[in-house]
Structure formats: C-alpha cells, structure tokens
Write an enzyme that holds these catalytic residues in place. Structure first.
Site, short mmCIF file in Angstrom:
data_model
loop_
_atom_site.label_atom_id
_atom_site.label_comp_id
_atom_site.label_asym_id
_atom_site.label_seq_id
_atom_site.Cartn_x
_atom_site.Cartn_y
_atom_site.Cartn_z
N ASP A 98 0.86 -1.62 0.27
CA ASP A 98 0.17 -0.13 -0.22
C ASP A 98 0.62 1.32 -0.22
O ASP A 98 0.37 2.02 -0.72
CB ASP A 98 -1.06 -0.86 1.30
CG ASP A 98 -2.05 -0.70 1.07
OD1 ASP A 98 -3.07 0.24 -0.15
OD2 ASP A 98 -2.59 -1.54 1.58
N TYR A 136 -1.51 -3.16 8.75
CA TYR A 136 -0.58 -4.29 8.44
C TYR A 136 0.37 -3.73 9.42
O TYR A 136 1.11 -4.69 9.94
CB TYR A 136 -0.29 -3.72 6.22
CG TYR A 136 -1.18 -3.59 5.56
CD1 TYR A 136 -1.99 -5.07 5.94
CD2 TYR A 136 -1.17 -3.04 4.33
CE1 TYR A 136 -2.74 -5.36 4.89
CE2 TYR A 136 -1.99 -3.28 3.25
CZ TYR A 136 -3.06 -4.50 3.82
OH TYR A 136 -4.21 -4.77 3.06
N HIS A 241 -11.16 2.02 -4.63
CA HIS A 241 -10.63 2.33 -5.48
C HIS A 241 -10.32 1.96 -7.07
O HIS A 241 -10.04 2.90 -7.18
CB HIS A 241 -9.10 1.99 -4.59
CG HIS A 241 -8.40 2.58 -3.43
ND1 HIS A 241 -8.29 2.17 -2.80
CD2 HIS A 241 -9.79 3.46 -2.73
CE1 HIS A 241 -8.36 2.43 -1.66
NE2 HIS A 241 -9.73 3.62 -1.33
#
Length: 362
Positions: A98, A136, A241
């Site tokens: 990410d 994460y 997204h």
C-alpha cells in the site's frame, strides 16, 4: 464499456497565465487530464466522482476495531508450518504494497487529474491507503514479536525475491510518469493511462485480490479472524479504488477515444499477462511448502480468472478463459464486487452498530 458523456453545465473557470483575476471566459478543453487548473466544484463537470467521494465517506472504519487476540492463538498453536510460511510472506507483501500505491497516487496521479471532484475522491483514497498502512503495521506488530524478523519483513522488497519482483513490475510500468509535468501530448496521456491501468487492474485489482484470496482461504478454515476482519474492510476500499480508476479511464475514453488505439490495447494486454506471471511466482513462494487445500495450479487459474475480469472491464478480449476454482471466494466473486457498494451502503458506514458478518453478499 464507454460511459455516457456528462454534458458540461457551464464554461469552466481557468487561471490566467498573468497575475490577473480568474476568468470565466476560457472554454473548457474537454478532458479530465486538462493541464489547466479548475478551482471550484461549481459548475460540476464530473458529478460521478463527487458521488464516489460521498460514498467513500460512508466507508469509514478504524484499525482499533480489529481484535487480533484469536489470531495470536492460531499462530502459536494451530497453523501448520506451511501455513505460517504463507502468512509470513503475505504480511511481508502487505508491509510495502500500500505504500507503493500511496506514493504513486501522490506523485504520479493526483497532479494529472485536475477535476476537483476527482481530486476530492483521490484525497479520500489517500487517507484510506494510510489507514491500510496502519492496519498492516499493526498486523506485523502483532504477528511478529521478534524485532529482527519484523525488520526483515519491512525490508521484504529487498530480501524476498518474489516480493522484489512484484515491486519491480510496479515501478517499471508506473515510473514512466516521473518526468512528465503536464500531459500535453497524446503520447504523454497514453503513458498516464498505462500508469493508471497498471495501478487499478494489476496492483489493486490483481496483486491485492490474490492476497485477499489467501486470507479468505484461511478464514474458510476458521483461522486468523482478526486478519479476515481487517481484510474485509480493506477489500471493499480497494474495490472502490479500482472502480474509481476505471471510471477515470472510461471518462478519458469518452472524451479522447483516439488515445485508445491498437498499440495501447496491446500494451495493456501485455502488462496484465506479465502481472499474472509475476503474481504466480509469488504464489509459488507462498504455497511452495504445500498448504493443504490450496494448490499452486488452482491459484494460477484464479489469477487468470481475475485477469480476464480486468480485461473485460477495460473493454478488451479475455486472454485465458479460466474459471474461478475457489469456492470460498464465491461471496467475494470479482464479477460481483464491481457493484457491491450500491447493495451494502447501510451496512458499512460510521454509526453502524453490531458485528459485521463475513457472509454478506457483497
């Protein structure tokens, strides 16, 4: 695939090159990649992006909602060595994935999408990417108590070949925008489209979708429910997204169809084929120790199935003809996800109380 064109409501404000008041007399150039700069939401030229922004606000969740306590018990007492290896590789990919997306969002995309409605959505997406990075980070802090092992996971892009290869793929297809300040020429706009399509279909639409499949496989065995809970939210964010980026692509297609020539189609098809091969090598790494119930061959077919869906969304012919081999992914079928949000707004917004069911039809 082409979207219905949205008529311009009024002439767009334009910045004068000289230090003079903003003028409303300049005609709109008619493309979302206009190197000019529009400052206001009225007149609203691209209301579909504003609607996506408003929907995204309803997607709010926080990492604090996720309980990893059961996961720690699973990691210590239940997971097989091959499953632990899968999880280790998976969280190592998450640690950097990410961040690559967020950097590209800021450095290569935001500056070339000058619609203020779309920029509102991109601003929200950047927040969501930061939230995913936090998820994460929290995941690794919980899963990997050993500091040296955790440091190695954060450096996966350097020390794990299968992850490094994925990063190199991303940079090779997306970094061509680094030296472009404004998309003035058709060639530059095609480079922008290649970046955006790679970002949407290969990274978020294939690499992350494959990662989510591993998580949902473990969930189907009753394992790592905390990881599955966070992934459930991330999965929905990433789907939005991807849909936003594809909407941008279709808007450009409706305004400048000449950009979508045979050469661009061939490049996109080549890109997606390369992404499948790249992700397959990552699958060989994850599953190389023999994970019961999930074979490398089935994973290859799943990747091809997802890739064909992405090609279809881009109006390109399928390349593989594979079926989805994973029954545990039926509720997360990539064909259904393109329209999931319209069916689940009420179950996914700030203020909703109660537990989120993992067997929702989304």
């Amino acid at each position: 695939m082409a979207l219905a064109e949205t008529p311009f409501l009024e002439e767009e404000l334009a910045l004068s090159p000289a230090p003079q008041p903003v003028s409303a007399a300049a005609p709109a150039k008619g493309r979302i990649l206009d190197p000019g700069f529009k400052l206001t939401l009225r007149p609203m030229r691209y209301p579909q992006f504003y609607d996506m922004y408003r929907d995204a606000i309803k997607n709010t969740w926080t990492v604090d909602e996720i309980d990893f306590s059961d996961d720690l018990v699973d990691l210590e007492r239940t997971l097989l060595p091959a499953e632990k290896h899968l999880v280790s590789r998976l969280v190592a990919f998450f640690a950097t994935g990410d961040s690559i997306v967020a950097n590209n969002l800021v450095l290569n995309l935001y500056g070339h999408i000058n619609s203020p409605e779309a920029r509102m959505y991109l601003s929200r997406q950047l927040y969501e990417e930061a939230l995913h990075v936090q998820f994460y980070l929290t995941l690794l802090d919980n899963y990997i108590p050993d500091l040296a092992e955790r440091e190695a996971a954060f450096a996966a892009i350097d020390n794990i070949p299968s992850i490094r290869q994925k990063a190199e793929f991303c940079f090779r297809w997306m970094n061509s925008m680094d030296d472009i300040e404004e998309c003035d020429t058709p060639q530059q706009r095609r480079r922008f489209l290649l970046n955006l399509i790679c970002f949407a279909t290969c990274i978020e639409g294939l690499f992350f979708f494959a990662a989510f499949a591993y998580v949902y496989f473990l969930r189907s065995k009753g394992l790592l429910n905390g990881l599955a809970a966070g992934t459930n939210w991330v999965f929905r964010d990433e789907s939005c997204h991807m849909n936003f980026a594809l909407e941008v692509v279709n808007t450009v297609r409706s305004e400048e169809p000449e950009l979508f020539d045979a050469e661009l189609s061939e490049q996109v098809t080549t890109m997606i084929r390369e992404a499948v091969d790249c992700e397959y090598q990552f699958a060989e790494d994850l599953l190389g120790q023999g994970v019961p119930g999930m074979s490398v061959g089935d994973t290859r077919r799943y990747l091809e199935f997802v890739a064909d869906q992405r090609l279809t969304q881009l109006g390109l012919p399928k390349q593989f003809g594979s079926k989805n081999p994973f029954s545990f992914m039926e509720l997360q079928d990539v064909q259904e996800l393109t329209n999931f949000f319209e069916r689940t707004v009420a179950s996914y917004q700030v203020g909703v109380e109660g537990d989120v069911a993992f067997d929702e039809d989304f």
